[in-house]
Design a protein around this motif. Structure first.
Motif, short mmCIF file in Angstrom:
data_model
loop_
_atom_site.label_atom_id
_atom_site.label_comp_id
_atom_site.label_asym_id
_atom_site.label_seq_id
_atom_site.Cartn_x
_atom_site.Cartn_y
_atom_site.Cartn_z
N ALA A 75 6.16 -45.77 32.96
CA ALA A 75 6.13 -45.80 31.42
C ALA A 75 6.64 -47.63 30.79
O ALA A 75 6.23 -47.70 30.02
CB ALA A 75 7.23 -45.07 31.22
N ILE A 171 10.69 -44.70 23.95
CA ILE A 171 10.08 -44.24 24.65
C ILE A 171 10.64 -44.95 25.97
O ILE A 171 10.54 -43.97 27.00
CB ILE A 171 8.58 -44.81 24.34
N ALA A 175 13.32 -42.50 28.21
CA ALA A 175 12.71 -42.13 30.03
C ALA A 175 14.40 -42.39 30.58
O ALA A 175 13.96 -41.26 31.93
CB ALA A 175 11.41 -42.87 30.17
N THR A 197 11.73 -35.46 24.99
CA THR A 197 10.41 -36.17 25.74
C THR A 197 9.64 -35.15 25.61
O THR A 197 7.84 -36.22 25.79
CB THR A 197 10.66 -35.11 27.07
N LEU A 201 6.16 -37.14 24.59
CA LEU A 201 4.09 -37.20 25.14
C LEU A 201 3.36 -36.50 23.93
O LEU A 201 2.44 -36.86 23.80
CB LEU A 201 4.35 -35.76 25.97
N SER A 204 2.76 -39.37 21.65
CA SER A 204 2.04 -41.10 22.50
C SER A 204 0.26 -40.16 22.54
O SER A 204 -0.39 -41.35 22.83
CB SER A 204 2.26 -40.91 23.09
N ILE A 436 1.43 -45.20 29.17
CA ILE A 436 2.85 -44.77 29.11
C ILE A 436 2.57 -43.33 28.52
O ILE A 436 3.13 -42.04 29.08
CB ILE A 436 3.05 -45.20 26.80
N SER A 437 1.14 -42.34 28.39
CA SER A 437 1.33 -41.16 28.11
C SER A 437 0.96 -40.58 29.53
O SER A 437 1.26 -39.40 29.44
CB SER A 437 0.42 -40.81 27.07
N TYR A 440 4.50 -40.68 30.74
CA TYR A 440 4.89 -39.26 30.55
C TYR A 440 4.65 -38.14 30.69
O TYR A 440 5.77 -36.84 30.86
CB TYR A 440 4.99 -39.35 28.63
N LEU A 443 5.89 -37.77 33.93
CA LEU A 443 7.16 -37.28 33.69
C LEU A 443 7.89 -36.22 34.01
O LEU A 443 8.82 -35.52 34.14
CB LEU A 443 7.63 -38.44 33.26
N TRP A 444 7.39 -35.14 32.27
CA TRP A 444 7.66 -34.56 31.81
C TRP A 444 7.10 -32.85 32.98
O TRP A 444 8.25 -31.96 33.71
CB TRP A 444 5.92 -34.12 31.02
#
Length: 474
Positions: A75, A171, A175, A197, A201, A204, A436-437, A440, A443-444
């Motif tokens: 990210a 963002i 993170a 987050t 998400l 984004s 990033i999307s 994320y 990451l989520w």
């Protein structure tokens, strides 16, 4: 270009990002529902197998946090791309605005020059005066609106860049905060950031869809402008630009070129009648020709006995192309005359008197673009004719350029650099938001796994507080 089909194609470019955002929203609602059900089961002791957390090891916990950190770095790479390209986006927008202002300023200046020249003519033509007045008014209106638009862009363009930088900063910050909370095992606070987050998400992916549509539109616009500069007739956009047709352009061109020919003829007649003046004749800049002699008759071009030439003169090419396409219904036109040979002097291949005969002693060897003040003192030479001649000669290329909508091509040319720069910046920012999307999203998922394990510390097999009964082993 902006028809319904094209609008649907742009919408299709945005659709993937928007669909993913909707699916993620539904997934998050589903996850929240399962979380509530598991909480109810846990509190009431209703479920012995459903929604039961799974035991895990310390190594598995560290691995989940390591994966989470990897996607935080991913990210960060996307945010860095946005930071780098956001200034280029604003510069490109300003370049487009500057190009529009410069081209319209040039257009207004040309219209003013034409208006001044027409106003100074001793021969009045009310229809021409009215047309020039309308054209001048329209050009001033366009310039005023474009200047206002540029001022508005300059007012908000810094805010656009600041907004993009703030978005990337938020963002990136969220993170790293989620990563820090995971490392510190603050799972309750991490639950709050899981909601934040989730919102980032979804947003984004919406931005990914919007930037895709905007980027495709701008790239198509830049390509259309480039193609218009090559050949306007091959571009659909030219059909929506209200330029005069070829018939009107040539008729107006004939009127002005004939006025110049008449004035030059009057001056040369005065020079001829004033014997012993020693003054040179002025070269005729234009010569009336039958359009079939210039471009070939329709029958001749059809049977191939006459091939329409590609003249070195743009005006002749324009006339012949329009004539070949059946767009003209006129008999005579005024293409440029051979002023190079005409002005070659008494020892060259000039032409006698003010005819086109190539024998005799008196030559046409003075160009219309030269200083005409040498004729001021000659009897029978009108000072007003000379001023009219100089004025018309200076503005006729500008006037014909406006009639042929040359200013549209100039506008596209002036915007080309900024347009391509903006399109490339948006494309790179789109790539940044895709990174990033995706980061994320991963990451989520990793964060939900980490959060579930941290909130059930007594299920860590090698953690010292393992609850075998809760794990369902007893």
């Amino acid at each position: 270009v902006l028809d319904e089909d094209y609008g649907l194609s742009l919408a299709s470019q945005a659709m993937p990002g928007l669909v993913i955002a909707v699916l993620l929203l539904l997934s998050m609602i589903l996850v929240a529902g399962f979380y509530l059900l598991s909480s109810v089961c846990k509190c009431c002791g209703m479920c012995q197998c459903c929604f039961r957390p799974t035991p895990y090891t310390r190594k598995q916990m560290h691995m989940a946090k390591g994966i989470q950190f990897a996607f935080v770095l991913m990210a960060a790479a996307g945010c860095l791309m946005i930071y780098i390209r956001s200034p280029d986006l604003t510069d490109g927008i300003l370049d487009i605005a500057d190009g529009l202002v410069n081209s319209t300023t040039t257009l207004v200046g040309d219209v003013e020059d034409i208006a001044d020249a027409i106003a100074g003519l001793t021969t009045d033509d009310s229809s021409v005066d009215s047309g020039i007045t309308d054209l001048s008014s329209a050009a001033d209106t366009v310039k005023t609106q474009i200047v206002k638009t540029k001022d508005l862009l300059e007012k908000y363009v810094d805010q656009i860049q600041l907004g993009a930088d703030i978005m990337a900063g938020v963002i990136l910050g969220v993170a790293f905060v989620t990563m820090a909370l995971s490392i510190l095992n603050f799972w309750r606070l991490l639950t709050l950031f899981a909601v934040i987050t989730s919102l980032i998400l979804i947003l984004s992916w919406i931005v990914v869809g919007v930037l895709a549509a905007v980027g495709v539109f701008l790239a198509d616009f830049c390509y259309t402008g480039d193609q218009y500069l090559i050949n306007p007739k091959l571009v659909d956009l030219s059909k929506d630009i209200p330029c005069p047709d070829a018939q009107d352009v040539v008729e107006f061109g004939n009127e002005f070129r004939q006025m110049i020919v008449n004035i030059v003829t009057d001056v040369n007649t005065a020079v001829r009648d004033l014997s012993g003046s020693g003054s040179p004749y002025i070269c005729l800049p234009y010569q009336m020709q039958n359009i079939e002699n210039l471009c070939g008759s329709s029958a001749a071009t059809t049977d191939g006995s006459f091939l329409t030439p590609y003249w070195s003169d743009d005006y002749s090419n324009y006339v012949c192309e329009a004539y070949a396409n059946g767009e003209l219904s006129i008999t005579n036109v005024y293409p440029p005359w051979d002023t190079l040979n005409c002005a070659s002097g008494s020892s060259g291949s000039g032409y006698t008197n003010y005819t086109f005969q190539s024998s005799g002693a008196i030559k046409h060897n003075y160009l219309i673009s030269e200083d005409l003040s040498i004729y001021n003192g000659l009897t029978g030479v009108s000072a007003t004719d000379l001023s009219d001649l100089a004025a018309l000669n200076a503005v006729i290329p500008k006037f014909e350029g406006i009639l042929k909508c040359q200013f549209i091509a100039d506008m596209f040319a002036s915007m080309s650099s900024g347009c391509h720069g903006t399109a490339e910046a948006i494309a790179d920012m789109w790539k940044g938001f895709v990174v990033i999307s995706v980061a994320y999203l991963c990451l989520w998922i990793a964060m939900l796994v980490t959060l579930g394990r941290m909130s059930n510390a007594d299920l860590m097999i090698d953690g010292g507080r393992f609850n075998a009964k809760k794990a369902g082993l007893l």
